[in-house]
Design a protein around this motif. Structure first.
Motif: not given
Length: 90
Positions: A33-62
């Motif tokens: 409710x406070x975030x809604x009143x202030x205007x800061x909705x829940x944002x998707x967190x940026x992917x971590x370095x590990x998440x980026x690396x895993x996505x890159x490895x998955x793409x390379x694997x495919x």
């Protein structure tokens, strides 16, 4: 240390964990409710370095898998052509 003290320490730790989880659970609606009143909705967190690396490895694997399939298909075609020519020569 006495077994009783070890048990008491363990259960105090568990009680603290449960108390923290309870407080977090109770305050989630207030936080939203406070975030809604202030205007800061829940944002998707940026992917971590590990998440980026895993996505890159998955793409390379495919990509490698696709290239391997193409290479195998090409090799089979060449073998079939070679065998066809070899059989025609006899």
């Amino acid at each position: 240390m006495s077994k009783h003290f070890e048990d008491a320490r363990y259960y105090l730790g568990r009680a603290a964990e449960h108390a923290k989880a309870g407080v977090v659970e109770e305050l989630e609606p207030v936080e939203a409710r406070v975030k809604e009143l202030v205007g800061r909705e829940d944002e998707e967190p940026e992917p971590s370095r590990l998440d980026k690396l895993q996505a890159d490895l998955k793409e390379i694997e495919e990509r490698a898998e696709g290239e391997a399939r193409e290479a195998v298909a090409s090799a089979r075609k060449r073998v079939a052509e070679y065998r066809g020519k070899d059989a025609a020569a006899e």
